[in-house]
Design a protein around this motif. Structure first.
Motif, PDB file in Angstrom:
ATOM      1  N   LEU A 109       0.830  -1.209   0.000  1.00  0.00           N
ATOM      2  CA  LEU A 109       0.000   0.000   0.000  1.00  0.00           C
ATOM      3  C   LEU A 109       0.863   1.258   0.000  1.00  0.00           C
ATOM      4  N   ALA A 110       1.925   1.266   0.793  1.00  0.00           N
ATOM      5  CA  ALA A 110       2.830   2.421   0.831  1.00  0.00           C
ATOM      6  C   ALA A 110       3.496   2.623  -0.527  1.00  0.00           C
ATOM      7  N   TYR A 111       3.904   1.529  -1.141  1.00  0.00           N
ATOM      8  CA  TYR A 111       4.535   1.606  -2.460  1.00  0.00           C
ATOM      9  C   TYR A 111       3.550   2.159  -3.482  1.00  0.00           C
ATOM     10  N   GLN A 112       2.351   1.626  -3.475  1.00  0.00           N
ATOM     11  CA  GLN A 112       1.343   2.082  -4.441  1.00  0.00           C
ATOM     12  C   GLN A 112       1.012   3.565  -4.222  1.00  0.00           C
ATOM     13  N   GLU A 113       0.967   3.979  -2.990  1.00  0.00           N
ATOM     14  CA  GLU A 113       0.712   5.395  -2.683  1.00  0.00           C
ATOM     15  C   GLU A 113       1.850   6.266  -3.215  1.00  0.00           C
ATOM     16  N   ARG A 114       3.077   5.800  -3.048  1.00  0.00           N
ATOM     17  CA  ARG A 114       4.243   6.590  -3.478  1.00  0.00           C
ATOM     18  C   ARG A 114       4.395   6.646  -5.001  1.00  0.00           C
ATOM     19  N   PHE A 115       4.217   5.490  -5.662  1.00  0.00           N
ATOM     20  CA  PHE A 115       4.534   5.412  -7.088  1.00  0.00           C
ATOM     21  C   PHE A 115       3.304   5.320  -8.000  1.00  0.00           C
ATOM     22  N   GLY A 116       2.137   5.072  -7.422  1.00  0.00           N
ATOM     23  CA  GLY A 116       0.915   5.042  -8.219  1.00  0.00           C
ATOM     24  C   GLY A 116       0.652   3.739  -8.947  1.00  0.00           C
ATOM     25  N   HIS A 117       1.374   2.691  -8.600  1.00  0.00           N
ATOM     26  CA  HIS A 117       1.157   1.378  -9.227  1.00  0.00           C
ATOM     27  C   HIS A 117       1.633   0.287  -8.284  1.00  0.00           C
ATOM     28  N   VAL A 118       1.262  -0.941  -8.633  1.00  0.00           N
ATOM     29  CA  VAL A 118       1.627  -2.105  -7.841  1.00  0.00           C
ATOM     30  C   VAL A 118       3.154  -2.262  -7.797  1.00  0.00           C
ATOM     31  N   PHE A 119       3.650  -2.785  -6.683  1.00  0.00           N
ATOM     32  CA  PHE A 119       5.066  -3.129  -6.560  1.00  0.00           C
ATOM     33  C   PHE A 119       5.323  -4.331  -7.453  1.00  0.00           C
ATOM     34  N   LEU A 120       6.190  -4.170  -8.427  1.00  0.00           N
ATOM     35  CA  LEU A 120       6.477  -5.233  -9.382  1.00  0.00           C
ATOM     36  C   LEU A 120       7.891  -5.742  -9.145  1.00  0.00           C
ATOM     37  N   ILE A 121       7.974  -7.055  -8.949  1.00  0.00           N
ATOM     38  CA  ILE A 121       9.261  -7.722  -8.772  1.00  0.00           C
ATOM     39  C   ILE A 121       9.147  -9.113  -9.364  1.00  0.00           C
ATOM     40  N   GLN A 130      12.806 -11.881   1.262  1.00  0.00           N
ATOM     41  CA  GLN A 130      13.535 -11.189   0.194  1.00  0.00           C
ATOM     42  C   GLN A 130      12.634 -10.168  -0.513  1.00  0.00           C
ATOM     43  N   MET A 131      11.392 -10.534  -0.736  1.00  0.00           N
ATOM     44  CA  MET A 131      10.470  -9.598  -1.379  1.00  0.00           C
ATOM     45  C   MET A 131      10.173  -8.416  -0.465  1.00  0.00           C
ATOM     46  N   ARG A 132      10.000  -8.692   0.827  1.00  0.00           N
ATOM     47  CA  ARG A 132       9.779  -7.608   1.794  1.00  0.00           C
ATOM     48  C   ARG A 132      10.974  -6.663   1.813  1.00  0.00           C
ATOM     49  N   ASP A 133      12.169  -7.221   1.850  1.00  0.00           N
ATOM     50  CA  ASP A 133      13.367  -6.381   1.881  1.00  0.00           C
ATOM     51  C   ASP A 133      13.485  -5.546   0.611  1.00  0.00           C
ATOM     52  N   ALA A 134      13.104  -6.126  -0.524  1.00  0.00           N
ATOM     53  CA  ALA A 134      13.179  -5.395  -1.794  1.00  0.00           C
ATOM     54  C   ALA A 134      12.206  -4.224  -1.819  1.00  0.00           C
ATOM     55  N   VAL A 135      10.985  -4.437  -1.367  1.00  0.00           N
ATOM     56  CA  VAL A 135      10.026  -3.322  -1.379  1.00  0.00           C
ATOM     57  C   VAL A 135      10.457  -2.241  -0.389  1.00  0.00           C
ATOM     58  N   GLY A 140      12.429   3.899  -1.143  1.00  0.00           N
ATOM     59  CA  GLY A 140      13.254   5.096  -1.069  1.00  0.00           C
ATOM     60  C   GLY A 140      13.764   5.594  -2.411  1.00  0.00           C
ATOM     61  N   ASN A 141      13.487   4.872  -3.477  1.00  0.00           N
ATOM     62  CA  ASN A 141      13.984   5.265  -4.795  1.00  0.00           C
ATOM     63  C   ASN A 141      13.263   6.497  -5.325  1.00  0.00           C
ATOM     64  N   PRO A 142      13.985   7.327  -6.073  1.00  0.00           N
ATOM     65  CA  PRO A 142      13.289   8.379  -6.819  1.00  0.00           C
ATOM     66  C   PRO A 142      12.459   7.726  -7.926  1.00  0.00           C
ATOM     67  N   PRO A 143      11.366   8.354  -8.332  1.00  0.00           N
ATOM     68  CA  PRO A 143      10.490   7.746  -9.348  1.00  0.00           C
ATOM     69  C   PRO A 143      11.208   7.339 -10.633  1.00  0.00           C
ATOM     70  N   GLY A 148      12.870   2.524 -14.024  1.00  0.00           N
ATOM     71  CA  GLY A 148      13.832   1.637 -14.680  1.00  0.00           C
ATOM     72  C   GLY A 148      13.855   0.253 -14.059  1.00  0.00           C
ATOM     73  N   ILE A 149      13.756   0.185 -12.747  1.00  0.00           N
ATOM     74  CA  ILE A 149      13.745  -1.115 -12.063  1.00  0.00           C
ATOM     75  C   ILE A 149      12.496  -1.899 -12.451  1.00  0.00           C
ATOM     76  N   VAL A 150      11.359  -1.218 -12.491  1.00  0.00           N
ATOM     77  CA  VAL A 150      10.104  -1.872 -12.874  1.00  0.00           C
ATOM     78  C   VAL A 150      10.232  -2.464 -14.281  1.00  0.00           C
ATOM     79  N   ARG A 151      10.791  -1.710 -15.194  1.00  0.00           N
ATOM     80  CA  ARG A 151      10.967  -2.190 -16.570  1.00  0.00           C
ATOM     81  C   ARG A 151      11.858  -3.449 -16.583  1.00  0.00           C
ATOM     82  N   THR A 152      12.930  -3.436 -15.816  1.00  0.00           N
ATOM     83  CA  THR A 152      13.825  -4.592 -15.734  1.00  0.00           C
ATOM     84  C   THR A 152      13.104  -5.804 -15.158  1.00  0.00           C
ATOM     85  N   GLU A 153      12.358  -5.605 -14.081  1.00  0.00           N
ATOM     86  CA  GLU A 153      11.626  -6.709 -13.448  1.00  0.00           C
ATOM     87  C   GLU A 153      10.568  -7.271 -14.392  1.00  0.00           C
ATOM     88  N   LEU A 154       9.876  -6.395 -15.103  1.00  0.00           N
ATOM     89  CA  LEU A 154       8.878  -6.841 -16.076  1.00  0.00           C
ATOM     90  C   LEU A 154       9.543  -7.704 -17.150  1.00  0.00           C
TER      91      LEU A 154
END
Length: 171
Positions: A109-121, A130-135, A140-143, A148-154
């Motif tokens: 929920l915090a991730y979605q609030e910050r970035f406007g989309h689901v956390f994708l990994i 590991q997934m908890r640590d990644a989120v 803390g990442n800038p948008p 770029g990380i989302v694109r790589t994970e996708l």
């Protein structure tokens, strides 16, 4: 000497009618632009050719395309009911303790609030921790960096799903 003929799964994909191929690709990635790019490049001689086309299509997605692709992914810890691919990919959360599940819900929920989309990994092979640590880290990442990380994970997810498609045994 190696064979240059496509695997049975890849040959089946190459032979699908256009609408069936689009539906199959939509199961891999919910982005229409990605699927149309892969469809336009058929037939594929090898799985590597298909993966390269997928990588190029993923790299070419604009922000709206990425949102469309992400909309096809359920939040980590909440696989889509009746979706075996979603359950398989998120297996690391299946036996997670309730406290970890609750924390992931809050972090999602915090991730979605910050970035406007689901956390994708790419969850395949990752534990719940590991997934908890990644989120936590990615919150803390800038948008721009997160984009770029989302694109790589996708891209990783799409390759895994395409591999299942081309490695599928004959019916």
């Amino acid at each position: 000497m190696t064979s240059t003929s496509p695997s049975p799964g890849l040959a089946r994909f190459n032979a699908l009618e256009e609408q069936a191929a689009l539906a199959t690709l939509h199961e891999v990635c919910a982005c229409g632009a990605w699927a149309r790019r892969l469809l336009a490049a058929r037939p594929y001689a090898t799985a590597d050719d298909l993966y390269a086309a997928s990588d190029a299509a993923t790299a070419g997605l604009d922000a709206a395309d990425l949102r469309e692709a992400m909309a096809g992914h359920p939040p980590i810890g909440r696989p889509r009911p009746g979706d075996p691919a979603s359950a398989r990919e998120q297996r690391g959360m299946a036996g997670a303790p309730e406290a970890l599940r609750a924390e992931m819900l809050e972090l999602n929920l915090a991730y979605q609030e910050r970035f406007g989309h689901v956390f994708l990994i790419c969850a395949t092979g990752r534990t719940g921790e590991q997934m908890r640590d990644a989120v936590r880290e990615r919150l803390g990442n800038p948008p721009e960096r997160e984009h770029g990380i989302v694109r790589t994970e996708l891209g990783k997810i799409n390759r895994i799903r395409l591999a299942r498609l081309v490695d599928a045994p004959e019916d």
